[in-house]
Design a protein around this motif. Sequence first.
Motif, PDB file in Angstrom:
ATOM      1  N   LEU A 125       3.464   5.765  -5.749  1.00 53.36           N
ATOM      2  CA  LEU A 125       3.317   5.792  -7.201  1.00 53.36           C
ATOM      3  C   LEU A 125       2.159   6.684  -7.631  1.00 53.36           C
ATOM      4  O   LEU A 125       2.276   7.445  -8.603  1.00 53.36           O
ATOM      5  CB  LEU A 125       3.108   4.368  -7.731  1.00 53.36           C
ATOM      6  N   VAL A 126       1.042   6.596  -6.922  1.00 49.02           N
ATOM      7  CA  VAL A 126      -0.099   7.445  -7.273  1.00 49.02           C
ATOM      8  C   VAL A 126       0.232   8.914  -7.032  1.00 49.02           C
ATOM      9  O   VAL A 126      -0.129   9.794  -7.829  1.00 49.02           O
ATOM     10  CB  VAL A 126      -1.355   7.022  -6.480  1.00 49.02           C
ATOM     11  N   THR A 127       0.923   9.191  -5.925  1.00 46.79           N
ATOM     12  CA  THR A 127       1.352  10.567  -5.663  1.00 46.79           C
ATOM     13  C   THR A 127       2.315  11.045  -6.734  1.00 46.79           C
ATOM     14  O   THR A 127       2.242  12.202  -7.192  1.00 46.79           O
ATOM     15  CB  THR A 127       2.024  10.654  -4.278  1.00 46.79           C
ATOM     16  N   PHE A 128       3.210  10.176  -7.144  1.00 44.91           N
ATOM     17  CA  PHE A 128       4.163  10.484  -8.217  1.00 44.91           C
ATOM     18  C   PHE A 128       3.427  10.882  -9.499  1.00 44.91           C
ATOM     19  O   PHE A 128       3.717  11.926 -10.101  1.00 44.91           O
ATOM     20  CB  PHE A 128       5.052   9.262  -8.452  1.00 44.91           C
ATOM     21  N   ILE A 129       2.461  10.071  -9.909  1.00 40.82           N
ATOM     22  CA  ILE A 129       1.718  10.374 -11.140  1.00 40.82           C
ATOM     23  C   ILE A 129       0.915  11.663 -10.986  1.00 40.82           C
ATOM     24  O   ILE A 129       0.862  12.508 -11.896  1.00 40.82           O
ATOM     25  CB  ILE A 129       0.798   9.199 -11.505  1.00 40.82           C
ATOM     26  N   SER A 130       0.285  11.842  -9.818  1.00 40.26           N
ATOM     27  CA  SER A 130      -0.501  13.055  -9.569  1.00 40.26           C
ATOM     28  C   SER A 130       0.350  14.305  -9.697  1.00 40.26           C
ATOM     29  O   SER A 130      -0.010  15.266 -10.394  1.00 40.26           O
ATOM     30  CB  SER A 130      -1.123  12.995  -8.162  1.00 40.26           C
ATOM     31  N   LEU A 131       1.499  14.274  -9.032  1.00 40.39           N
ATOM     32  CA  LEU A 131       2.358  15.464  -9.033  1.00 40.39           C
ATOM     33  C   LEU A 131       3.073  15.658 -10.369  1.00 40.39           C
ATOM     34  O   LEU A 131       3.447  16.781 -10.703  1.00 40.39           O
ATOM     35  CB  LEU A 131       3.365  15.378  -7.891  1.00 40.39           C
ATOM     36  N   MET A 171       0.827  -1.201   0.000  1.00 43.04           N
ATOM     37  CA  MET A 171       0.000   0.000   0.000  1.00 43.04           C
ATOM     38  C   MET A 171       0.866   1.258   0.000  1.00 43.04           C
ATOM     39  O   MET A 171       0.541   2.246  -0.652  1.00 43.04           O
ATOM     40  CB  MET A 171      -0.916  -0.006   1.220  1.00 43.04           C
ATOM     41  N   THR A 172       1.969   1.206   0.733  1.00 44.53           N
ATOM     42  CA  THR A 172       2.869   2.367   0.772  1.00 44.53           C
ATOM     43  C   THR A 172       3.458   2.650  -0.608  1.00 44.53           C
ATOM     44  O   THR A 172       3.528   3.815  -1.041  1.00 44.53           O
ATOM     45  CB  THR A 172       4.005   2.124   1.781  1.00 44.53           C
TER      46      THR A 172
END
Length: 304
Positions: A26-32, A20-21
């Motif tokens: 990864l999701v934060t990476f794509i978002s930013l 989950m971490t």
Amino acid sequence: MRLRFVLSQTIQGISRNLAMTVSVALVTFISLIFVGAGALLQIQVENLKNDWYDKVEVSAFMCPASSSTPNCAQGEATQAQIDDVAALLESDALEPYVEEVYLETKQDAYEAFQEQMEDTVWAQTVTEDQMQVSFRVKLVDPEQYQIVADELGGRPGVEVVVDQREQLEPLFLILNRTTMLSIGLAVVMIVTAVLLITTTIRLSAMSRRRETGIMRLVGASNLFIQLPFMLEGAFAALAGAVLAVGGLYLGVKYLVEEWLATSTPWVQFIDTGDVLTVAPFLVLAAILLAGISSLVTLGRYTKV
């Protein structure tokens, strides 16, 4: 001692929810990445506007010998009409708006045409008499082009008034819409990241509910209990921010600076310095993302 305990609890929580971490990072990476790309695109738009708008000219083309324009119904523009337009552009009324005026004669237009179309059939068929006189007007403030265009349009002997800005606006419109698309995708991904962070913290808190209960019984403060969970989310979000900054830096360095900028040196492109300007805001966004998600979740799931 307390700091060591908090860090050990944080590391333990990350190891328990490693998948989950990683997902949160990864999701934060794509978002930013989308947020940063949108910001860099907007910087690029401003660079192009600052560079190209300063070079915008208003061109007034005088009536040629054969023209179907109603304003040229009386035939080719006379010398008196050309002098009248020249006097208008040099008048006190337009002085605040006009920086420089260049008159392109038929001979100038013919020579320019021959140079541009040197290897085409048109260069052999067009004569100097078929060219038309025109005025190139450089403006003090390109934003006020409409004032000069309105003064020139419809005057006797003027066939058409062309504003170079009209040719640039579609490009800026596309770039601005691309920026909005990037921001829209970023919003969707940020919502996804928030949901993932809250889920990760919730699972971690539920798996250690007994431990937090014991800590509360021995008098531990809310901050001391909640801090390990907050650090888990912050670590994952911060890792995503670092990845996003690194991805943007490499993308701008190799795709923009070493490819686009070298192939089109007359265009002022963004550079890695702009990425470093945006980077602190991306890191701050990641911290806020983790902080908000933690506050939403911890108040409920760290109760006894």
